[in-house]
Design an enzyme around this catalytic site. Structure first.
Site, mmCIF file in Angstrom:
data_model
loop_
_atom_site.group_PDB
_atom_site.id
_atom_site.type_symbol
_atom_site.label_atom_id
_atom_site.label_comp_id
_atom_site.label_asym_id
_atom_site.label_seq_id
_atom_site.Cartn_x
_atom_site.Cartn_y
_atom_site.Cartn_z
ATOM 1 N N CYS A 182 0.816 -1.220 0.000
ATOM 2 C CA CYS A 182 0.000 0.000 0.000
ATOM 3 C C CYS A 182 0.846 1.265 0.000
ATOM 4 O O CYS A 182 0.536 2.234 -0.707
ATOM 5 C CB CYS A 182 -0.954 -0.009 1.192
ATOM 6 S SG CYS A 182 -0.179 -0.475 2.746
ATOM 7 N N HIS A 202 -2.684 6.456 4.520
ATOM 8 C CA HIS A 202 -1.241 6.483 4.735
ATOM 9 C C HIS A 202 -0.680 7.809 4.235
ATOM 10 O O HIS A 202 -1.058 8.297 3.164
ATOM 11 C CB HIS A 202 -0.555 5.360 3.944
ATOM 12 C CG HIS A 202 -0.766 3.987 4.515
ATOM 13 N ND1 HIS A 202 -1.470 3.745 5.675
ATOM 14 C CD2 HIS A 202 -0.346 2.768 4.062
ATOM 15 C CE1 HIS A 202 -1.471 2.430 5.915
ATOM 16 N NE2 HIS A 202 -0.801 1.829 4.948
#
Length: 344
Positions: free
Chosen positions: A130, A242
């Site tokens: 990710c 994130h």
């Protein structure tokens, strides 16, 4: 002509997101099947305005499945992806099991969509980590302009990257702080509530963690093997999204204004970069969105051709589920696969 799509790990965070995104994007599927382990059999999951009953992976027949979105972890993928691929479906795997396999393409459609055609050797395409996915979306257009030589990245990764139990742990610990209950730590090596943890995945011999290593090797495979990259990956008490502080060194000159213009026109990127309080994107705003947001673009005066920027994305979407669905769309749009079942 519609395709038959199977989602393995349909009860997990990413599996549920995959189902949502297939529905949102009106993916050309005649049939979508939700699969998980036997203990989840019969569980109901949402798919648009429908509800799907989860079937057991262990005894499912993949012979008429065209695309399998796999998000059930590395060990399950290692066992099942080759079997599913041998049955003729293309497996798009979200785990790290096959990312560095030379016979398996590692794909971010905005960056290296052409690589998807290499699925034919094993019928598997790998989704990157990710934190790598959002990074390379931002780096690719800059690399094309000025040739990246070195990247230094520090990540601020949300707990959803570690699964539902990790999200529950952040919630329960935060609650415990305010109610003076006992703080229970199971999922993380230290408390995550009101704290940051500079450890994601296992430590390796050289002192880097596996998460940091993944960013290094995956960026090289997806973008350019000549790029040098060092990463420090940190878990932060954020539920979804994130963030990355990125410093890039280039072979050729590039100004912050040039970088802004390039990124504004780049696929998958959204630049929000005002030099004023709040003139940037945080993970809270990026949650639920598809874009990779780029802010705080500025010159790095410590090297000859350097830039620094802030990069934020929803890790469950671009970092996982969205990227997988986009790969499936590449297979269909480029006519790399055809549906096994002919339309009646």
């Amino acid at each position: 002509m519609g395709y038959k799509v199977a989602v393995v790990g349909a009860t997990g965070n990413v599996g549920r997101e995959m189902l949502d995104i297939l529905s949102e994007r009106s993916f050309p599927a005649d049939e979508v099947v939700a699969l998980a382990s036997r203990r989840s059999q019969g569980t109901e999951v949402s798919f648009g305005d429908k509800t799907l009953k989860v079937k057991a992976l262990e005894n499912f027949d993949f012979s008429d499945v065209d695309i399998c979105l796999m998000s059930a972890g590395g060990s399950v993928s290692k066992e099942w992806s080759p079997k599913i691929g041998a049955a003729g479906a293309v497996v798009i795997d979200n785990s790290s099991a096959f990312r560095m396999d030379p016979d398996v393409p590692l794909v971010v459609p905005e960056v290296n969509a052409d690589a998807a055609a290499g699925f034919t050797k094993k019928h598997i395409i790998a989704n990157p980590n990710c934190s790598t996915a959002q990074l390379v979306v931002a780096l690719k257009p800059l690399h094309e302009k000025a040739t990246i030589t070195r990247v230094v990245v520090s990540t601020y990764q949300s707990v959803s990257g570690a699964g539902k139990d990790a999200m529950d742990e952040l919630f329960s610990q935060t609650k415990a702080v305010y109610t003076t209950d006992e703080l229970i730590t199971k999922k993380f090596p230290k408390r995550i509530a009101f704290n940051v943890i500079p450890e994601i995945d296992v430590f390796m011999e050289d002192g880097y963690t596996k998460e940091e290593w993944k960013m290094m090797v995956e960026t090289k495979k997806i973008l350019d093997p000549k790029i040098k990259l060092t990463a420090t990956c940190v878990r932060v008490p954020v539920f979804v999204g994130h963030s990355e502080a990125v410093t890039v060194e280039f072979a050729n000159p590039i100004t912050p204004d040039e970088a802004r213009n390039i990124l504004r026109n780049a696929p998958g990127c959204l630049v929000i970069d005002k030099h004023e309080p709040g003139g940037y994107v945080t993970p809270y705003e990026a949650a639920g969105e598809d874009a990779t947001y780029i802010s705080r673009i500025r010159a790095d005066a410590t090297v000859e051709n350097g830039l620094s920027f802030w990069c934020v994305s929803d890790n469950l979407r671009k970092g996982a589920a969205l990227n997988a669905v986009q790969i499936a769309e590449v297979l269909i749009n480029r006519k790399l696969i055809t549906a096994k079942k002919k339309a009646a």
